[in-house]
Write an enzyme that holds these catalytic residues in place. Structure first.
Site, PDB file in Angstrom:
ATOM      1  N   ASP A  11       0.858  -1.193   0.000  1.00 32.20           N
ATOM      2  CA  ASP A  11       0.000   0.000   0.000  1.00 32.20           C
ATOM      3  C   ASP A  11       0.896   1.246   0.000  1.00 32.20           C
ATOM      4  OD1 ASP A  11      -2.398   1.441   0.245  1.00 32.20           O
ATOM      5  OD2 ASP A  11      -2.328   1.406   2.446  1.00 32.20           O
ATOM      6  N   GLY A  23      -7.284   8.790   7.451  1.00 32.59           N
ATOM      7  CA  GLY A  23      -7.372   9.119   8.872  1.00 32.59           C
ATOM      8  C   GLY A  23      -8.794   9.270   9.384  1.00 32.59           C
ATOM      9  N   HIS A  38      -9.335   4.884  -1.654  1.00 29.85           N
ATOM     10  CA  HIS A  38      -8.547   5.027  -0.423  1.00 29.85           C
ATOM     11  C   HIS A  38      -9.326   5.907   0.546  1.00 29.85           C
ATOM     12  CE1 HIS A  38      -4.376   3.589  -1.522  1.00 29.85           C
ATOM     13  NE2 HIS A  38      -5.048   3.438  -2.652  1.00 29.85           N
TER      14      HIS A  38
END
Ligand code: G3H
Ligand code: 13P
Ligand code: ZN
Length: 297
Positions: free
Chosen positions: A73, A171, A200
């Site tokens: 990743d 996040g 993502h």
């Protein structure tokens, strides 16, 4: 991911760092009869060591009764991607999203040439994953994936999957107001590009996970993720791989905090990390159901 895109579901790609996170995903995939992607970042390779982390995942691949991918990743450069191909990864991401367009094309193509020779698939990213709330239309156009570039990028690089920027970010603090993805942009990209698309920054930061972590002392005020119905819309519009890290981390920390708070005499690592593994597993199972990959292995 090709059958996933064709049939309107997505494969969860879960970030792993240690034995507990690897086991959590493998147990979830096994119970859900779901394929799964276990993904490793360069900072995890630094933390755990290449041999330890790939050893864990390779062992999982041997033992699990479902198909698993070991994926790099956010590979930050050519050398990292090549090192991972040589270490037995079955898929790598080359993230040139911080480069200019031509440089991103060049490094991505170089990785594809090496990886395809060894039967390893390649993901690359176009556009930038940054918060786009409260930005002007012009600013958004500069950050989010340009559908016209997407087709040129895929043709010139030969990548297998394309990560798009449509308003998510990494996040726990993705949005101040309600989460909103640029689904119209995604639809245009998927009309032009037929390979599986990747999302993502897709954690939802569910209230129940946040409440538990907060109950036992975490300070995560203002955390907000992508609403689950937005993810389902994204899957309908071509997203076939969905990256989840934050929700696993939040589940982990909530469970560890609960044990440490409620069992103050406990000092056996297995009694502290075991419940954390189970909490991550429950999160992963929920994602597999939500993404429609349960029963697809
Ligand atoms: O995007 C990937 C992760 O959420 C960040 O991972 O802290 O292992 O670099 P890292
Ligand atoms: P989250 O931070 O939303 O879990 O995203 C993870 C990710 O995109 C890993 O590549
Ligand atoms: Zn990411």
């Amino acid at each position: 991911m090709v059958p996933a895109r064709k049939n309107g579901y997505a494969i969860g790609a879960f970030n792993v760092q240690n034995m507990e996170s690897v086991k959590a995903i493998v147990e979830a995939a096994t119970e859900e009869k779901s394929p799964a992607i276990l993904q490793i970042t360069p900072s995890v390779i630094k933390y755990a060591g290449m041999g330890y982390i790939t050893g864990l995942v390779k062992n999982a691949g041997k033992e699990a009764p479902v198909p698993l991918t070991m994926h790099l990743d956010h590979g930050e450069d050519y050398e990292t991607a090549i090192k991972c191909v040589d270490a037995g990864f079955t898929s790598v991401m080359i993230d040139g999203s911080f480069l200019n367009y031509e440089e991103n094309v060049a490094v991505t193509k170089k990785v594809v040439d090496y990886a395809h020779e060894k039967g390893v698939s390649v993901e690359a990213e176009l556009g930038k994953l940054a918060g786009v709330e409260e930005r002007s239309v012009e600013e958004k156009d500069a950050i989010l994936t340009d559908p016209n570039n997407a087709i040129d990028f895929v043709e010139r690089t030969g990548i297998d999957t394309l990560a798009v920027a449509i308003g998510t970010s990494h996040g726990a603090y993705k949005f101040k107001a309600a989460s909103k993805l640029d689904i119209d942009r995604l639809k245009i990209i998927s009309q032009k590009v037929s390979i599986p698309l990747v999302l993502h920054g897709a954690s939802s930061v569910p209230a129940w996970i946040l409440e538990k972590a907060t109950k036992y002392g975490a300070t995560l005020g203002g955390a907000k993720g992508v609403a689950e119905d937005q993810l389902q819309l994204a899957i309908k519009s071509g997203i076939a791989k969905i990256n989840i890290d934050t929700d696993l981390r939040l589940a982990f920390v909530g469970a560890v905090r609960e044990v440490l708070t409620t069992s103050t005499k406990e000092f056996d690592p297995r009694k502290i990390l075991g419940p954390a593994k189970d909490a991550m597993k429950e999160v992963a199972k929920g994602k597999m159901r939500l993404f429609g990959s349960s029963g697809k292995a």
